[in-house]
Design a protein around this motif. Structure first.
Motif, PDB file in Angstrom:
ATOM      1  N   TYR A  80       0.360   2.611  -9.037  1.00  0.00           N
ATOM      2  CA  TYR A  80       0.577   2.352  -7.612  1.00  0.00           C
ATOM      3  C   TYR A  80       1.992   1.854  -7.352  1.00  0.00           C
ATOM      4  O   TYR A  80       2.640   2.245  -6.376  1.00  0.00           O
ATOM      5  CB  TYR A  80      -0.445   1.327  -7.109  1.00  0.00           C
ATOM      6  CG  TYR A  80      -1.795   1.938  -6.814  1.00  0.00           C
ATOM      7  CD1 TYR A  80      -2.054   2.533  -5.581  1.00  0.00           C
ATOM      8  CD2 TYR A  80      -2.799   1.937  -7.767  1.00  0.00           C
ATOM      9  CE1 TYR A  80      -3.283   3.104  -5.308  1.00  0.00           C
ATOM     10  CE2 TYR A  80      -4.033   2.506  -7.506  1.00  0.00           C
ATOM     11  CZ  TYR A  80      -4.271   3.091  -6.273  1.00  0.00           C
ATOM     12  OH  TYR A  80      -5.481   3.669  -6.006  1.00  0.00           O
ATOM     13  N   GLN A  81       2.492   0.976  -8.218  1.00  0.00           N
ATOM     14  CA  GLN A  81       3.823   0.418  -7.995  1.00  0.00           C
ATOM     15  C   GLN A  81       4.909   1.481  -8.109  1.00  0.00           C
ATOM     16  O   GLN A  81       5.843   1.519  -7.305  1.00  0.00           O
ATOM     17  CB  GLN A  81       4.062  -0.724  -8.991  1.00  0.00           C
ATOM     18  CG  GLN A  81       3.188  -1.936  -8.715  1.00  0.00           C
ATOM     19  CD  GLN A  81       3.162  -2.916  -9.879  1.00  0.00           C
ATOM     20  OE1 GLN A  81       3.297  -2.537 -11.038  1.00  0.00           O
ATOM     21  NE2 GLN A  81       2.962  -4.193  -9.569  1.00  0.00           N
TER      22      GLN A  81
ATOM     23  N   VAL B 156       3.253   2.189  -3.581  1.00  0.00           N
ATOM     24  CA  VAL B 156       2.084   1.765  -2.810  1.00  0.00           C
ATOM     25  C   VAL B 156       1.832   0.297  -3.133  1.00  0.00           C
ATOM     26  O   VAL B 156       1.627  -0.067  -4.293  1.00  0.00           O
ATOM     27  CB  VAL B 156       0.839   2.606  -3.151  1.00  0.00           C
ATOM     28  CG1 VAL B 156      -0.373   2.099  -2.372  1.00  0.00           C
ATOM     29  CG2 VAL B 156       1.092   4.070  -2.842  1.00  0.00           C
ATOM     30  N   ASP B 157       1.860  -0.550  -2.116  1.00  0.00           N
ATOM     31  CA  ASP B 157       1.661  -1.982  -2.324  1.00  0.00           C
ATOM     32  C   ASP B 157       0.187  -2.266  -2.593  1.00  0.00           C
ATOM     33  O   ASP B 157      -0.693  -1.841  -1.840  1.00  0.00           O
ATOM     34  CB  ASP B 157       2.114  -2.770  -1.090  1.00  0.00           C
ATOM     35  CG  ASP B 157       3.621  -2.709  -0.894  1.00  0.00           C
ATOM     36  OD1 ASP B 157       4.331  -2.598  -1.913  1.00  0.00           O
ATOM     37  OD2 ASP B 157       4.076  -2.754   0.261  1.00  0.00           O
ATOM     38  N   ILE B 158      -0.066  -2.993  -3.670  1.00  0.00           N
ATOM     39  CA  ILE B 158      -1.431  -3.373  -4.016  1.00  0.00           C
ATOM     40  C   ILE B 158      -1.352  -4.538  -4.990  1.00  0.00           C
ATOM     41  O   ILE B 158      -0.496  -4.576  -5.875  1.00  0.00           O
ATOM     42  CB  ILE B 158      -2.208  -2.191  -4.652  1.00  0.00           C
ATOM     43  CG1 ILE B 158      -3.648  -2.606  -4.960  1.00  0.00           C
ATOM     44  CG2 ILE B 158      -1.509  -1.676  -5.880  1.00  0.00           C
ATOM     45  CD1 ILE B 158      -4.503  -1.458  -5.495  1.00  0.00           C
TER      46      ILE B 158
ATOM     47  N   ALA C  27      -7.202  -4.984  -5.903  1.00  0.00           N
ATOM     48  CA  ALA C  27      -7.658  -3.774  -6.591  1.00  0.00           C
ATOM     49  C   ALA C  27      -9.015  -4.001  -7.232  1.00  0.00           C
ATOM     50  O   ALA C  27      -9.900  -3.148  -7.185  1.00  0.00           O
ATOM     51  CB  ALA C  27      -6.643  -3.354  -7.647  1.00  0.00           C
TER      52      ALA C  27
ATOM     53  N   LEU D 195     -10.293   2.519  -3.592  1.00  0.00           N
ATOM     54  CA  LEU D 195      -8.950   2.050  -3.889  1.00  0.00           C
ATOM     55  C   LEU D 195      -7.980   2.575  -2.839  1.00  0.00           C
ATOM     56  O   LEU D 195      -8.226   3.609  -2.216  1.00  0.00           O
ATOM     57  CB  LEU D 195      -8.525   2.527  -5.281  1.00  0.00           C
ATOM     58  CG  LEU D 195      -9.210   1.828  -6.457  1.00  0.00           C
ATOM     59  CD1 LEU D 195      -8.935   2.574  -7.748  1.00  0.00           C
ATOM     60  CD2 LEU D 195      -8.740   0.387  -6.573  1.00  0.00           C
TER      61      LEU D 195
ATOM     62  N   GLU E   5      -5.320   4.486  -0.780  1.00  0.00           N
ATOM     63  CA  GLU E   5      -4.894   5.880  -0.867  1.00  0.00           C
ATOM     64  C   GLU E   5      -3.381   5.954  -0.984  1.00  0.00           C
ATOM     65  O   GLU E   5      -2.660   5.084  -0.506  1.00  0.00           O
ATOM     66  CB  GLU E   5      -5.341   6.646   0.385  1.00  0.00           C
ATOM     67  CG  GLU E   5      -6.846   6.757   0.538  1.00  0.00           C
ATOM     68  CD  GLU E   5      -7.453   7.753  -0.436  1.00  0.00           C
ATOM     69  OE1 GLU E   5      -6.704   8.632  -0.911  1.00  0.00           O
ATOM     70  OE2 GLU E   5      -8.659   7.648  -0.717  1.00  0.00           O
ATOM     71  N   PHE E   6      -2.898   6.999  -1.648  1.00  0.00           N
ATOM     72  CA  PHE E   6      -1.488   7.322  -1.531  1.00  0.00           C
ATOM     73  C   PHE E   6      -1.380   8.818  -1.276  1.00  0.00           C
ATOM     74  O   PHE E   6      -2.238   9.595  -1.694  1.00  0.00           O
ATOM     75  CB  PHE E   6      -0.667   6.894  -2.753  1.00  0.00           C
ATOM     76  CG  PHE E   6      -1.204   7.324  -4.083  1.00  0.00           C
ATOM     77  CD1 PHE E   6      -1.895   6.436  -4.881  1.00  0.00           C
ATOM     78  CD2 PHE E   6      -1.001   8.617  -4.558  1.00  0.00           C
ATOM     79  CE1 PHE E   6      -2.381   6.820  -6.117  1.00  0.00           C
ATOM     80  CE2 PHE E   6      -1.472   9.001  -5.789  1.00  0.00           C
ATOM     81  CZ  PHE E   6      -2.174   8.096  -6.569  1.00  0.00           C
TER      82      PHE E   6
ATOM     83  N   SER F 200       0.095  14.303  -7.850  1.00  0.00           N
ATOM     84  CA  SER F 200      -0.444  13.198  -7.047  1.00  0.00           C
ATOM     85  C   SER F 200      -1.927  12.978  -7.293  1.00  0.00           C
ATOM     86  O   SER F 200      -2.372  11.846  -7.541  1.00  0.00           O
ATOM     87  CB  SER F 200      -0.184  13.458  -5.561  1.00  0.00           C
ATOM     88  OG  SER F 200       1.192  13.593  -5.288  1.00  0.00           O
TER      89      SER F 200
ATOM     90  N   LYS G  94      -3.777   9.758  -9.002  1.00  0.00           N
ATOM     91  CA  LYS G  94      -4.791   9.008  -8.257  1.00  0.00           C
ATOM     92  C   LYS G  94      -6.078   8.903  -9.069  1.00  0.00           C
ATOM     93  O   LYS G  94      -6.703   7.838  -9.143  1.00  0.00           O
ATOM     94  CB  LYS G  94      -5.061   9.699  -6.922  1.00  0.00           C
ATOM     95  CG  LYS G  94      -6.157   9.035  -6.101  1.00  0.00           C
ATOM     96  CD  LYS G  94      -6.428   9.803  -4.817  1.00  0.00           C
ATOM     97  CE  LYS G  94      -7.582   9.174  -4.041  1.00  0.00           C
ATOM     98  NZ  LYS G  94      -7.884   9.928  -2.795  1.00  0.00           N
TER      99      LYS G  94
ATOM    100  N   ALA H 288      -5.551   6.404 -11.909  1.00  0.00           N
ATOM    101  CA  ALA H 288      -5.568   5.026 -11.418  1.00  0.00           C
ATOM    102  C   ALA H 288      -6.997   4.563 -11.160  1.00  0.00           C
ATOM    103  O   ALA H 288      -7.371   3.424 -11.477  1.00  0.00           O
ATOM    104  CB  ALA H 288      -4.730   4.916 -10.147  1.00  0.00           C
TER     105      ALA H 288
END
Length: 522
Positions: free
Chosen positions: A388-389, A393-395, A400, A408, A410-411, A418, A422, A425
Motif C-alpha cells: 500500500y505504501q 495508498v495511506d493505511i 488494516a 481492505l 481500495e487502490f 494492480s 491488490k 496485499a
C-alpha cells in the motif's frame, strides 16, 4: 600332500535399500519417456485426478510451494542405483564436447531432450552466479578488503562529503574514499543512531543481494568536518570550514564500513514518485513488484539463518545504485527515471534473543496458538503494508488489521500489475493468520506477476502440471536465447532485473506454479 578342502562360498547379501530392478523400474540412463526429465529435477506429470484443488487448502496447511527435487545424497527404498557413465554430465558439457561423448546421448529423442534441458538448467545457474558476482563482487576480493581495513579508522579514509548521503531510521551514511590496489574505492561509513539495534548480527550473515554487508568496524571520535543532522555541531560549524573550538566535545561513536553506498531510503523514493506513478503506472508498478521481490528474498535469507529484520518500514530499507546499467533499463525506463536500484535490509536481530511484540492487541489475539514466532508473523503484515505504501495508498497497520479481508482499502487499477498486487496485499493482511500467505509464497506470487505465467495461458488449455512444465521449459530456452542475442549486440551487460529473472527460472517448478496461480487467479 593332499589338497586342502575348498573354502566355503561366502554369500553376499544385497542391502535392502538397493532392491532388484523390477520390470516397472528404469535406470536413469534408459531412454524412457520421462527418465531424462526425472534426472534433471523435472517431475513426471501427475494424472489429472491427483492435481487437486490446492487453493481450497489454507496456505499454512499446504505443502511447501518450493521446488520438489529427487534425493541425491541418499536413496530411498525402491530407487535403483544410477550406472556410472563415462559421458559428461549436462553441467560439464560445452559446444566443444567431443562427438564421441555426444553420440552416446543421442540414441533416442528422450535422451536428446534430457541433454538439452539439463544443459539449459546448468547454463542458467552459471549465468545467475556470474551476474551475482558482478553485482556483489567476488568473495575473495571482499576478504582482501576486510583484511586491508582491519584495525584502520578515520585516518585511512578520505571524507567525500560533509553531510550524510542518506539517513535511515537507525543510522547516518557518509560516503568515504579508500585507496586499494592503485584505485580509489567509495564506501559508506555507517554511523548508527542511539536507537539502532545491535549490529553484531550482521557480521554472521552470508552475502546476499538484498542484505547490507559490513566489511569493517571501529570506534573513534567523529571527525569535526562531518555533520550529524539535528546535532548541536551542525549549528556551530564555522563558515570557513576551520576546526571548531569544541572539538573535544565531538562524540566517540562506533562506525561500520559498507561497500554499498545508499543514496535514498524507500520512504524517500515513495515520497518523490507520486507524479511518476500517475504518468507511467505500468512501468512504476512493475518497479514496485521488483522492489517488493527483493524485500521478500532478503527476508527469506534472514529466516534461513534464524535472524529477524529489526524494523521493516520504508525508512529502514536502503536503495543503492547498481554498478552497471542493466539491459532492461536502457530504453524507456531510464528516460522516465525508473532505473531499478538494489534494495538493502540493514537492521537485524537474532530471533532466539529477541522477539518483537505484536503490533496490536488484536494481532496478539489472532496469533495465539500459531506455531510461528511473532516476529515471523509480523513480516507478512509489514510486507502487506509496504504494498500500500509503495502504491501511495495511506493505511495504518491497526486499521488494516481491523478490516475484514475483503474490505481492505481500495487502490485504483492502473496497470496489469494492480490487481495482482491488490490480491497479494489481501493475502498478506488476512485477518485470519492461518489464511495469510508466507513470505516464500509472496515471493512466488511476485515472480509470477513479473514473468508469468499469466492467466491468458489457461484461456484455451486446462491448467495441468504438464502444461506448466512445458511453459517453464520453453521460457527457459527463450530466456537463454535472449541473453545470447543481447550479448551479440550493443545492449549492455545483464543487471539486477536479469539476475532476479534468472533466479526465478532457475528454481521454479510446475508444482510451485500450480499453487501460485491457484492463489493468484482464483
Amino acid at each position: 600332500d593332499p589338497l586342502p578342502p575348498p573354502l566355503p562360498k561366502k554369500q553376499l547379501q544385497r542391502a535392502e535399500s538397493l532392491p532388484e530392478q523390477g520390470p516397472s523400474q528404469h535406470w536413469r540412463g534408459d531412454p524412457t519417456p520421462w527418465a531424462a526429465s526425472t534426472f534433471y529435477s523435472i517431475p513426471p506429470p501427475h494424472p489429472p485426478h491427483e492435481e487437486g484443488t490446492p487453493s481450497s487448502i489454507p496456505p499454512r496447511d499446504r505443502p511447501s510451494w518450493g521446488p520438489k527435487r529427487p534425493l541425491t545424497k541418499s536413496q530411498s527404498l525402491g530407487e535403483p542405483v544410477a550406472r556410472s557413465s563415462p559421458s559428461s554430465s549436462p553441467e560439464e558439457m560445452t559446444f566443444g564436447t567431443a562427438d564421441g561423448e555426444l553420440g552416446r546421448l543421442l540414441e533416442s529423442p528422450a535422451g536428446v531432450c534430457g541433454v538439452v534441458l539439463g544443459c539449459q538448467a546448468a547454463t542458467l545457474a552459471r549465468l545467475s552466479a556470474r551476474i551475482q558476482e558482478k553485482l556483489l563482487g567476488s568473495e575473495e576480493r571482499q576478504r582482501l578488503l576486510e583484511a586491508e581495513l582491519a584495525g584502520k579508522g578515520w585516518a585511512a579514509l578520505s571524507l567525500l562529503e560533509r553531510e550524510p548521503c542518506c539517513q535511515s531510521g537507525d543510522a547516518w551514511y557518509f560516503p568515504v574514499g579508500f585507496a586499494f590496489e592503485q584505485s580509489q574505492l567509495v564506501f559508506a561509513a555507517k554511523v548508527p543512531k542511539p536507537c539502532c539495534a545491535s549490529l553484531w548480527v550482521q557480521s554472521s550473515l552470508g552475502a546476499h543481494c538484498s542484505i547490507q554487508r559490513l566489511i569493517s568496524r571501529f570506534t573513534d571520535r567523529l571527525p569535526w568536518e562531518l555533520v550529524l543532522p539535528g546535532s548541536p555541531e551542525e549549528q556551530s560549524q564555522s563558515p570557513s570550514g576551520e576546526e571548531p573550538a569544541h572539538l573535544a566535545t565531538c562524540p566517540v561513536l562506533q562506525v561500520f564500513i559498507s561497500p554499498e553506498v545508499p543514496y535514498q531510503t524507500l520512504a524517500g523514493f515513495v515520497k518523490g514518485t507520486h507524479s511518476l506513478h500517475r504518468s507511467s503506472p505500468g512501468h512504476y508498478e512493475r518497479l514496485a513488484c521488483l522492489l517488493l521481490l527483493q524485500v521478500c528474498m532478503g527476508l527469506e535469507h534472514l529466516r534461513a539463518q534464524n535472524v529477524g529484520q529489526g524494523d521493516l518500514c520504508p525508512e529502514n530499507l536502503l536503495l543503492v545504485q547498481c554498478p552497471c546499467p542493466p539491459q532492461s533499463q536502457q530504453g524507456k525506463e531510464a528516460a522516465l527515471g525508473l532505473s531499478l536500484p538494489r534494495l538493502l535490509i540493514s537492521s537485524f536481530f537474532k530471533v532466539k534473543d529477541k522477539q518483537r511484540p505484536c503490533s496490536t492487541s488484536q494481532e496478539q489475539d489472532w496469533t495465539k496458538g500459531l506455531a510461528a514466532p511473532p516476529t515471523l508473523v509480523a513480516d507478512e503484515l509489514n510486507v502487506g503494508m509496504l504494498i500500500y505504501q509503495i502504491l501511495h495508498v495511506d493505511i495504518s497497520l491497526e486499521n488494516a488489521l481491523g478490516f475484514r479481508s475483503n474490505r481492505l482499502p481500495e487502490f485504483p487499477s492502473l496497470s496489469i500489475y494492480s490487481m495482482g498486487l491488490k490480491r497479494l496485499a489481501m493475502l498478506l493482511l488476512h485477518r485470519d493468520p492461518c489464511k495469510r500467505v508466507s513470505i516464500e509464497q509472496a515471493r512466488s506470487i511476485l515472480q509470477v506477476l513479473l514473468w508469468g505465467p499469466r492467466q491468458e495461458l489457461f484461456a484455451r488449455s486446462k491448467k495441468t502440471l504438464t502444461l506448466l512444465r512445458s511453459w517453464v521449459e520453453v521460457k527457459r530456452a527463450l530466456l537463454l536465447l535472449k541473453f545470447a542475442e543481447n550479448s551479440a549486440g550493443a545492449v549492455g551487460s545483464p543487471g539486477l532485473e536479469e539476475w532476479l529473472c534468472c533466479q526465478y527460472f532457475k528454481e521454479v517448478t510446475e508444482h510451485t506454479l500450480y499453487q501460485v496461480t491457484q492463489a493468484l487467479y482464483t
